[in-house]
Design a protein around this motif. Structure first.
Motif, PDB file in Angstrom:
ATOM      1  N   ALA A  39      29.191-122.231  26.406  1.00 49.66           N
ATOM      2  CA  ALA A  39      28.198-122.340  25.116  1.00 49.66           C
ATOM      3  C   ALA A  39      28.896-123.497  24.398  1.00 49.66           C
ATOM      4  O   ALA A  39      28.398-125.178  23.763  1.00 49.66           O
ATOM      5  CB  ALA A  39      28.210-121.603  24.399  1.00 49.66           C
ATOM      6  N   CYS A  40      30.312-123.604  24.646  1.00 44.25           N
ATOM      7  CA  CYS A  40      31.396-124.575  23.235  1.00 44.25           C
ATOM      8  C   CYS A  40      31.344-125.856  24.492  1.00 44.25           C
ATOM      9  O   CYS A  40      30.785-126.537  23.410  1.00 44.25           O
ATOM     10  CB  CYS A  40      32.931-124.058  23.498  1.00 44.25           C
ATOM     11  N   HIS A  41      31.465-125.835  25.606  1.00 52.79           N
ATOM     12  CA  HIS A  41      32.012-126.930  25.984  1.00 52.79           C
ATOM     13  C   HIS A  41      30.328-127.831  25.935  1.00 52.79           C
ATOM     14  O   HIS A  41      29.592-129.307  26.044  1.00 52.79           O
ATOM     15  CB  HIS A  41      31.985-127.250  27.682  1.00 52.79           C
ATOM     16  N   THR A  42      29.275-127.151  26.077  1.00 55.65           N
ATOM     17  CA  THR A  42      27.529-127.790  26.552  1.00 55.65           C
ATOM     18  C   THR A  42      27.127-128.195  24.160  1.00 55.65           C
ATOM     19  O   THR A  42      27.014-129.146  24.063  1.00 55.65           O
ATOM     20  CB  THR A  42      26.275-126.864  25.932  1.00 55.65           C
ATOM     21  N   ALA A  43      28.374-127.049  23.660  1.00 57.71           N
ATOM     22  CA  ALA A  43      27.882-128.303  22.462  1.00 57.71           C
ATOM     23  C   ALA A  43      28.613-129.739  21.788  1.00 57.71           C
ATOM     24  O   ALA A  43      28.107-129.727  21.275  1.00 57.71           O
ATOM     25  CB  ALA A  43      28.547-126.909  21.501  1.00 57.71           C
ATOM     26  N   VAL A  44      29.381-129.299  22.123  1.00 63.28           N
ATOM     27  CA  VAL A  44      30.192-130.851  22.456  1.00 63.28           C
ATOM     28  C   VAL A  44      29.432-131.890  23.034  1.00 63.28           C
ATOM     29  O   VAL A  44      29.879-132.683  22.398  1.00 63.28           O
ATOM     30  CB  VAL A  44      31.549-130.846  23.065  1.00 63.28           C
ATOM     31  N   GLU A  48      27.814-134.736  20.595  1.00 61.86           N
ATOM     32  CA  GLU A  48      27.941-136.473  21.366  1.00 61.86           C
ATOM     33  C   GLU A  48      26.557-137.152  21.545  1.00 61.86           C
ATOM     34  O   GLU A  48      26.801-138.303  21.256  1.00 61.86           O
ATOM     35  CB  GLU A  48      29.257-136.364  22.865  1.00 61.86           C
ATOM     36  N   ALA A  49      25.746-136.219  22.487  1.00 64.33           N
ATOM     37  CA  ALA A  49      24.439-137.179  22.001  1.00 64.33           C
ATOM     38  C   ALA A  49      23.938-136.944  20.635  1.00 64.33           C
ATOM     39  O   ALA A  49      22.337-137.464  20.725  1.00 64.33           O
ATOM     40  CB  ALA A  49      23.497-136.356  23.057  1.00 64.33           C
ATOM     41  N   LYS A  50      24.272-136.454  19.572  1.00 62.50           N
ATOM     42  CA  LYS A  50      23.531-136.178  18.545  1.00 62.50           C
ATOM     43  C   LYS A  50      22.262-135.701  18.494  1.00 62.50           C
ATOM     44  O   LYS A  50      20.966-136.298  16.878  1.00 62.50           O
ATOM     45  CB  LYS A  50      23.101-137.757  18.023  1.00 62.50           C
ATOM     46  N   ASP A  51      22.567-134.971  19.362  1.00 65.30           N
ATOM     47  CA  ASP A  51      21.236-133.412  19.554  1.00 65.30           C
ATOM     48  C   ASP A  51      21.862-132.250  18.567  1.00 65.30           C
ATOM     49  O   ASP A  51      21.764-131.427  19.241  1.00 65.30           O
ATOM     50  CB  ASP A  51      20.906-133.324  20.999  1.00 65.30           C
ATOM     51  N   PHE A  52      22.011-132.220  17.420  1.00 60.19           N
ATOM     52  CA  PHE A  52      21.898-131.724  16.344  1.00 60.19           C
ATOM     53  C   PHE A  52      21.546-130.334  16.837  1.00 60.19           C
ATOM     54  O   PHE A  52      22.357-128.805  16.337  1.00 60.19           O
ATOM     55  CB  PHE A  52      22.132-131.663  14.810  1.00 60.19           C
ATOM     56  N   GLU A  53      20.192-129.978  17.218  1.00 57.00           N
ATOM     57  CA  GLU A  53      19.372-128.658  16.970  1.00 57.00           C
ATOM     58  C   GLU A  53      19.767-127.983  18.196  1.00 57.00           C
ATOM     59  O   GLU A  53      20.399-126.812  18.232  1.00 57.00           O
ATOM     60  CB  GLU A  53      17.678-128.849  17.282  1.00 57.00           C
ATOM     61  N   ARG A  54      20.345-128.870  19.415  1.00 51.72           N
ATOM     62  CA  ARG A  54      20.501-128.013  20.716  1.00 51.72           C
ATOM     63  C   ARG A  54      22.331-127.783  20.468  1.00 51.72           C
ATOM     64  O   ARG A  54      22.678-126.451  20.576  1.00 51.72           O
ATOM     65  CB  ARG A  54      20.449-128.976  22.012  1.00 51.72           C
ATOM     66  N   LYS A  55      23.220-128.909  19.325  1.00 50.82           N
ATOM     67  CA  LYS A  55      24.118-128.437  19.001  1.00 50.82           C
ATOM     68  C   LYS A  55      24.263-126.700  18.468  1.00 50.82           C
ATOM     69  O   LYS A  55      25.242-125.608  18.599  1.00 50.82           O
ATOM     70  CB  LYS A  55      24.922-129.698  18.458  1.00 50.82           C
ATOM     71  N   MET A  58      23.923-124.018  20.186  1.00 55.58           N
ATOM     72  CA  MET A  58      24.900-123.727  21.371  1.00 55.58           C
ATOM     73  C   MET A  58      25.973-123.002  20.521  1.00 55.58           C
ATOM     74  O   MET A  58      27.030-122.025  21.003  1.00 55.58           O
ATOM     75  CB  MET A  58      25.466-124.674  22.536  1.00 55.58           C
ATOM     76  N   ILE A  59      26.453-123.635  19.578  1.00 55.43           N
ATOM     77  CA  ILE A  59      27.226-122.383  18.990  1.00 55.43           C
ATOM     78  C   ILE A  59      27.068-121.479  17.926  1.00 55.43           C
ATOM     79  O   ILE A  59      28.074-120.832  18.217  1.00 55.43           O
ATOM     80  CB  ILE A  59      28.013-124.581  17.435  1.00 55.43           C
ATOM     81  N   SER A  60      25.879-121.337  17.731  1.00 60.67           N
ATOM     82  CA  SER A  60      25.409-120.228  17.247  1.00 60.67           C
ATOM     83  C   SER A  60      25.508-119.422  18.448  1.00 60.67           C
ATOM     84  O   SER A  60      26.367-117.522  17.693  1.00 60.67           O
ATOM     85  CB  SER A  60      24.148-120.148  16.595  1.00 60.67           C
ATOM     86  N   LYS A  61      25.245-119.613  19.481  1.00 57.94           N
ATOM     87  CA  LYS A  61      25.852-118.544  20.677  1.00 57.94           C
ATOM     88  C   LYS A  61      26.831-118.779  21.145  1.00 57.94           C
ATOM     89  O   LYS A  61      27.084-117.567  21.648  1.00 57.94           O
ATOM     90  CB  LYS A  61      24.536-119.297  22.111  1.00 57.94           C
ATOM     91  N   ALA A  62      27.560-119.691  21.088  1.00 59.76           N
ATOM     92  CA  ALA A  62      29.034-119.216  21.110  1.00 59.76           C
ATOM     93  C   ALA A  62      30.353-117.938  20.078  1.00 59.76           C
ATOM     94  O   ALA A  62      30.658-117.170  20.812  1.00 59.76           O
ATOM     95  CB  ALA A  62      30.024-120.561  21.410  1.00 59.76           C
ATOM     96  N   ALA A 100      32.529-126.679  13.082  1.00 62.29           N
ATOM     97  CA  ALA A 100      32.479-127.320  13.427  1.00 62.29           C
ATOM     98  C   ALA A 100      31.539-127.497  14.037  1.00 62.29           C
ATOM     99  O   ALA A 100      30.902-128.918  13.596  1.00 62.29           O
ATOM    100  CB  ALA A 100      33.067-127.095  14.993  1.00 62.29           C
ATOM    101  N   ASN A 101      29.994-126.966  13.530  1.00 64.87           N
ATOM    102  CA  ASN A 101      28.761-127.301  13.402  1.00 64.87           C
ATOM    103  C   ASN A 101      28.685-127.953  11.892  1.00 64.87           C
ATOM    104  O   ASN A 101      27.783-129.094  11.540  1.00 64.87           O
ATOM    105  CB  ASN A 101      27.608-125.603  12.944  1.00 64.87           C
ATOM    106  N   ILE A 102      29.210-127.577  10.888  1.00 65.63           N
ATOM    107  CA  ILE A 102      28.975-128.928   9.825  1.00 65.63           C
ATOM    108  C   ILE A 102      29.676-129.483   9.788  1.00 65.63           C
ATOM    109  O   ILE A 102      28.983-130.366   8.814  1.00 65.63           O
ATOM    110  CB  ILE A 102      29.508-127.177   8.384  1.00 65.63           C
ATOM    111  N   LYS A 103      30.847-129.617   9.739  1.00 71.30           N
ATOM    112  CA  LYS A 103      31.453-131.171   9.564  1.00 71.30           C
ATOM    113  C   LYS A 103      31.249-131.843  11.013  1.00 71.30           C
ATOM    114  O   LYS A 103      31.822-133.520  12.099  1.00 71.30           O
ATOM    115  CB  LYS A 103      33.045-130.750   9.839  1.00 71.30           C
ATOM    116  N   ASN A 104      30.670-131.710  12.467  1.00 66.01           N
ATOM    117  CA  ASN A 104      30.058-132.316  13.035  1.00 66.01           C
ATOM    118  C   ASN A 104      31.442-132.966  13.682  1.00 66.01           C
ATOM    119  O   ASN A 104      31.306-133.417  14.245  1.00 66.01           O
ATOM    120  CB  ASN A 104      29.167-132.782  12.935  1.00 66.01           C
ATOM    121  N   ASP A 105      31.997-131.666  14.351  1.00 66.83           N
ATOM    122  CA  ASP A 105      33.886-132.647  14.239  1.00 66.83           C
ATOM    123  C   ASP A 105      34.073-131.349  15.888  1.00 66.83           C
ATOM    124  O   ASP A 105      34.227-130.330  15.579  1.00 66.83           O
ATOM    125  CB  ASP A 105      34.490-131.629  13.246  1.00 66.83           C
TER     126      ASP A 105
END
Length: 147
Positions: A39-44, A48-55, A58-62, A100-105
């Motif tokens: 889930a973390c790898h997929t979030a990254v 990077e693709a600027k798909d913030f909804e899916r990011k 995935m972070i929520s899933k992790a 990471a979710n808030i800062k997009n880091d």
């Protein structure tokens, strides 16, 4: 290439469910680490693709895997200091993912991936040394005593 990934996703889901049904408690913990890392790898990737909804999904899933799977399964009475330390580490990981979710880091997610990978490696190392019916923390304690 194949039109829809629905069949692949379904095959993957069935494979995971079959693994869960047939897994011993040790293997289940390893599967939780794998799931959180995936889930973390997929979030990254989505970050990077600027798909913030899916990011965010995935972070929520992790976070859910860490909190509801790994952290919730801790037995602090039986696990003692090790369980308490793991509890704090799982809380730290969830906090880092939240930031990471808030800062997009992505570096914060990479930090969590490294921590999960280290824990997974330790789990895999102790898995061969302990009977499969022991709890997570009995295994960790036995490993710690042997080290």
């Amino acid at each position: 290439m194949f039109g829809s990934s629905r069949g692949v996703n379904e095959y993957s889901r069935v494979g995971v469910e079959t693994g869960v049904v047939s897994a011993d408690p040790h293997k289940l913990v390893v599967m939780l680490y794998d799931g959180a890392m995936t889930a973390c790898h997929t979030a990254v990737m989505h970050m990077e693709a600027k798909d913030f909804e899916r990011k965010g999904a995935m972070i929520s899933k992790a976070i859910m895997i860490i909190e509801s799977g790994l952290r919730l399964s801790l037995d602090k009475k039986a696990g003692g200091e090790i369980a308490t330390s793991l509890d704090a580490l799982y809380g730290y990981m969830s906090d880092r993912l939240y930031m990471a979710n808030i800062k997009n880091d992505p570096s914060l997610i990479q930090e969590v991936i490294r921590l999960l990978g280290d824990l997974k490696s330790a789990w895999e190392a102790i898995g061969t040394q302990v009977a499969p019916d022991n709890t997570q923390f009995q295994r960790v304690q036995n490993y710690a005593k042997a080290s």
